[in-house]
Design an enzyme around this catalytic site. Structure first.
Site, PDB file in Angstrom:
ATOM      1  N   TYR A  37       5.349  17.735  55.056  1.00 49.59           N
ATOM      2  CA  TYR A  37       4.685  19.022  55.261  1.00 49.59           C
ATOM      3  C   TYR A  37       3.431  18.859  56.108  1.00 49.59           C
ATOM      4  O   TYR A  37       2.696  17.884  55.942  1.00 49.59           O
ATOM      5  CB  TYR A  37       4.295  19.646  53.917  1.00 49.59           C
ATOM      6  CG  TYR A  37       3.699  21.015  54.111  1.00 49.59           C
ATOM      7  CD1 TYR A  37       4.527  22.104  54.279  1.00 49.59           C
ATOM      8  CD2 TYR A  37       2.328  21.194  54.198  1.00 49.59           C
ATOM      9  CE1 TYR A  37       3.992  23.362  54.512  1.00 49.59           C
ATOM     10  CE2 TYR A  37       1.785  22.441  54.427  1.00 49.59           C
ATOM     11  CZ  TYR A  37       2.630  23.526  54.585  1.00 49.59           C
ATOM     12  OH  TYR A  37       2.105  24.769  54.822  1.00 49.59           O
ATOM     13  N   TRP A  89       0.797  20.927  59.434  1.00 50.49           N
ATOM     14  CA  TRP A  89       0.687  21.786  60.614  1.00 50.49           C
ATOM     15  C   TRP A  89       0.812  21.013  61.910  1.00 50.49           C
ATOM     16  O   TRP A  89       0.957  21.605  62.963  1.00 50.49           O
ATOM     17  CB  TRP A  89      -0.652  22.524  60.580  1.00 50.49           C
ATOM     18  CG  TRP A  89      -0.551  23.869  59.936  1.00 50.49           C
ATOM     19  CD1 TRP A  89      -0.153  24.136  58.652  1.00 50.49           C
ATOM     20  CD2 TRP A  89      -0.818  25.127  60.548  1.00 50.49           C
ATOM     21  NE1 TRP A  89      -0.170  25.485  58.436  1.00 50.49           N
ATOM     22  CE2 TRP A  89      -0.578  26.122  59.576  1.00 50.49           C
ATOM     23  CE3 TRP A  89      -1.257  25.519  61.804  1.00 50.49           C
ATOM     24  CZ2 TRP A  89      -0.749  27.484  59.841  1.00 50.49           C
ATOM     25  CZ3 TRP A  89      -1.431  26.863  62.063  1.00 50.49           C
ATOM     26  CH2 TRP A  89      -1.177  27.829  61.086  1.00 50.49           C
TER      27      TRP A  89
END
Ligand code: PGD
Length: 782
Positions: free
Chosen positions: A121, A123
């Site tokens: 996970y 960005w």
């Protein structure tokens, strides 16, 4: 064609087009160094986060060469509680690729893809080709797949509950009402969690324009009224002159129920709308009126919980019924225990007002959470790297990673399914920082001690990189070529390389290409293309789709030379809910009933005690009304930061300028500060039973009494790296938050709130070591 990179660097000064999650820009390059960042000229409100880029590029916290943890080299792959506290051995790329390829082969031979967690996970960075997770997933799919993660840390609860309530997420949430419509038609904007401009600066994939501030200005100038329901006064900008309902954190659901109670008891709800477009209102109504449990959810009841006066709640309900009202719920309200309830209830309330599908009325979710909400999507989405097929079916909701590593083989509930945690041997992380995004970091460290091998690619010595066994240095975006674009932005950016990679850093693509070659799947991974060939290929594929849509875009070379390409084709036709209103049978929602489900028989059928069949007040474990508040009397709000994106570029100038004596700022109310002898500028210790951290006090009336606000993103910096429970000297709030799913339904992240106490730190102050590279030892034989 743009000049090749080596010529660019020899020119006295070059202006290189580029992009980031917080905006498009040009990098001004002189003598091979980025000397300034200039925002895209068409951006009306560029993000100050651009100020973090220039001095991060060559910061000492960059990883300069491949490293392997000494204990992993000495003892081989195995669980280890020494992760995060041991020396690293610098190795060559040849050695790193060889060791890692052998280890991947071992794990895939023994366990297959079900033994590898590749959710990874995070960005990562803007750029459609070098998107770190896409590269990782494509690579692991060439080897036999991986255990994946589903949903997000950002809106995990909302993204599971909303499809059951209104159907497809993207159509009805991201596009509920366009900013341009809202600006012209909304008379009353009720903002649960506000619309913090800082969050609207950020869009995954980037944004060439930041229009939120202008839209808010225009709405206000037209006479729109704003109501801010939040513990933080500055969750809406001052220029909208909002009425501030200063709420006890975690009690929005109670206030919304009381608004519903007022509407019902005064007959102000739209019965015709509810009958035609919704199912299950009667069940909900009985609950609100107290017919189910003898507890009517009156404004007086809600006032006791929320500390918002009953008269204010009643008056707000009346105004909402009388005006064109948009109810916005930010993601922060669902990033808490029972986070499913607030977004569901916002839809129920909007349905009771009967304005869903009218211009400027109804509900919205996340207008203040991300920059792209309310912006028109492009009819043709940007180029995307194909990830291949993952043959492994095992997955976890993202936020359950520590549960998975600590409890292999155990079963758990998720969205009506009974799933089993897989037995993970190798964790591969690329483009994320769990020491930023996960909760209860002491527990996370125990979990990360479990796998046999932990691999991280990052550009910086983040705490996650320090906890890895094999650390590979990744380039930053300005050190490679890419395509910048996002589904809700009209500008495609030729993200040209501006400077040489730092140290021995390589792109994730280059690293995976080599690994794939060593593992015999090179051609499958690269398809015979290098970086520029991939960009050309992805662009031309996109250009074909544009042409199919009757649009036009130049050939790749012209685009690449141009830098910023403005594309027509924004889908301004944001009338999906209007169509539903006009013809509910023809444009039925993708819910079981085709209507808005105020009561969901599906959710009810799951029988979850923590997420019943209609929106319900469920007391949180950690809030100011809990008995634990006697020991920890302050409610921590651990929200997203103002001075960086998550933990990215915490070393940058803009982020650093906000620190107090080097620590992350914690804001507290003057009354709470005075009671503890704390002044602005003091260093304080924030603590509860899970952990503690130091932070720098900022005393302000912008937070309500008994609330403290410490944003996420300061790099975790344990006083004693060998002790998982050690105090973080820098101010990472996730040492204090709790690691529990929002409910059995969504199992989302509930990291926004925790109970804490704060005391003045008498000193001496421990140094900040978060940005110092870890100790190394050289091994000449390697
Ligand atoms: P970032 O700091 O963005 O945080 O969590 P996330 O893990 O996404 O991490 C990205 C990492 O990727 C950085 O270390 C960066 O250096 C690295 N990186 C960037 N580009 C590249 C690249 O090209 N290659 C490689 N290999 N690495 C790269 C965000 C998550 O945190 C989110 S989305 C939310 S909304 C949550 N919010 C909260 C919250 O409100 N409260 C708490 N307590 N906790 C939260 N955590 C969640």
């Amino acid at each position: 064609m743009a000049p090749p990179f080596d010529i660019l660097t020899r020119m006295a000064r070059a202006f290189v087009p580029h992009s980031s999650h917080w905006g498009a820009f040009e990098a001004e390059v002189s003598d091979g160094t980025v000397v300034a960042i200039h925002p895209y000229p068409h951006d009306p409100d560029p993000s100050p986060l651009l100020g973090n880029i220039a001095d991060s590029l060559r910061h000492r916290a960059r990883i300069t060469q491949p490293m392997i943890r000494a204990g992993w080299l000495d003892h081989g792959p195995r669980p280890s509680s020494s992760r995060g506290a041991e020396r690293f051995v610098p190795v060559s790329w040849v050695t790193a690729i060889d060791r890692l390829a052998r280890e991947l082969r071992r794990v895939y031979d023994e366990r297959g893809g079900a033994g590898v967690y590749g959710g990874s996970y995070g960005w990562s960075s803007a750029g459609r080709f070098h998107h770190a997770q896409s590269q990782l997933h494509r690579f692991l799919n060439c080897l036999g797949g991986y255990v994946r993660g589903e949903h997000t840390y950002s809106n995990g609860a909302q993204s599971v509950v909303m499809p059951r309530v209104v159907g497809s997420m993207r159509e009805f949430l991201d596009r509920a009402t366009a900013w341009s419509v809202l600006e012209r038609h909304t008379e009353l904007f009720v903002c649960f969690g506000g619309i913090p401009i800082k969050n609207t600066m950020v869009s995954p994939g980037g944004a060439s324009r930041h229009p939120a501030r202008d839209h808010l200005h225009a709405a206000r100038a037209r006479g729109a009224e704003f109501v801010l329901v939040s513990p933080l006064r500055d969750d809406l900008p001052g220029f909208v002159s909002a009425e501030w309902l200063s709420i006890v954190p975690g009690t929005d659901v109670a206030v919304m129920l009381a608004l519903a109670h007022t509407l019902i008891s005064e007959g102000r709800h739209d019965r015709a709308f509810l009958a035609r477009y919704c199912v299950g209102f009667e069940r909900f109504e009985a609950y609100v009126l107290g017919a189910v449990d003898g507890c009517p959810r009156t404004p007086e009841w809600a006032a006791q919980l929320s500390e918002i006066p009953a008269a204010s709640i009643r008056s707000l309900a009346r105004r909402m019924a009388a005006k064109r009202t948009l109810i916005n719920v930010n993601y922060s309200l669902q990033r808490v225990e029972h986070g499913e309830q607030a977004p569901w209830l916002a839809v129920a309330l909007a349905a009771m007002l009967g304005q869903i599908g009218l211009p400027g009325g109804g509900f919205g979710q996340g207008y203040g959470s991300l920059g792209y909400i309310g912006r028109a999507p492009m009819r043709v989405g940007p180029p995307t790297l194909p990830q291949g097929r993952n043959p492994v079916s095992d997955f976890i909701p993202f936020a359950r990673i520590a549960d998975m590593l600590l409890n292999p083989g155990e079963s758990f509930d998720f969205d009506g399914q009974r799933l089993t945690f897989p037995d993970i041997r190798l964790v591969y992380w690329c483009g994320g920082n769990p020491f930023h995004h996960h909760q209860d970091l002491a527990r996370l460290r125990q979990a990360l001690a479990r796998p046999e091998t932990l691999v991280v690619h990052d550009s910086f010595w983040t705490p996650m990189a320090r906890h890895a066994d094999i650390v590979l240095p990744a380039t930053m975006t300005l050190e490679r070529n890419d395509l910048g674009g996002s589904p809700n932005d009209s500008c495609l950016v030729a993200m040209r390389q501006a400077v040489e990679p730092w140290g021995q850093a390589r792109s994730d693509f280059a690293i995976f290409s080599e690994l794939a070659g060593a593992l015999g799947v090179g051609p499958r991974f690269t398809e015979g293309r290098d970086e520029m060939a991939w960009l050309r290929h992805l662009y031309e594929e996109w250009r074909g789709r544009i042409a199919d849509d009757a649009g036009a875009a130049p050939a790749f070379d012209e685009f690449w030379a141009k830098g910023f390409l403005e594309v027509a084709g924004a889908d301004d036709d944001l009338v999906l809910l209007e169509r539903f209103r006009a013809e509910p049978d023809r444009f039925a929602l993708s819910t079981p009933s085709g209507k808005i489900e105020i009561f969901s028989a599906t959710i009810d059928g799951f029988g979850y005690d923590d997420c019943p069949g209609h929106p319900t007040w469920l007391e949180p474990t950690e809030w100011l009304g809990a008995s634990l508040a006697q020991r920890f009397p302050l409610q921590l709000i651990a929200n997203n930061p103002t001075t960086r994106l998550h933990s990215q570029l915490d070393v940058g100038a803009f982020s650093q300028a906000s620190k107090v004596q080097g620590r992350e700022p914690i804001r507290l109310h003057p009354a709470d500060a005075a009671a503890r002898g704390i002044r602005s500028g003091d260093v304080v210790r924030v603590f509860n039973d899970r952990g503690s951290c130091l932070a720098g006090a900022v005393v302000t009336h912008s937070v309500r009494p008994r609330v403290v606000q410490l944003s996420t993103g300061a790099w975790y910096d344990p006083l004693d790296p060998a002790d998982p429970h050690s105090m973080c000297v820098h101010g990472n709030p996730n040492v204090l938050t709790f690691d529990r799913g929002t409910s059995k339904l969504a199992q989302g992240c509930s990291g926004q709130h925790a109970l804490v106490e704060v005391e003045r730190w008498p000193g001496p102050l421990p140094p900040i070591r978060a940005y110092e590279p870890p100790a190394t030892e050289s091994r000449p034989e390697l």
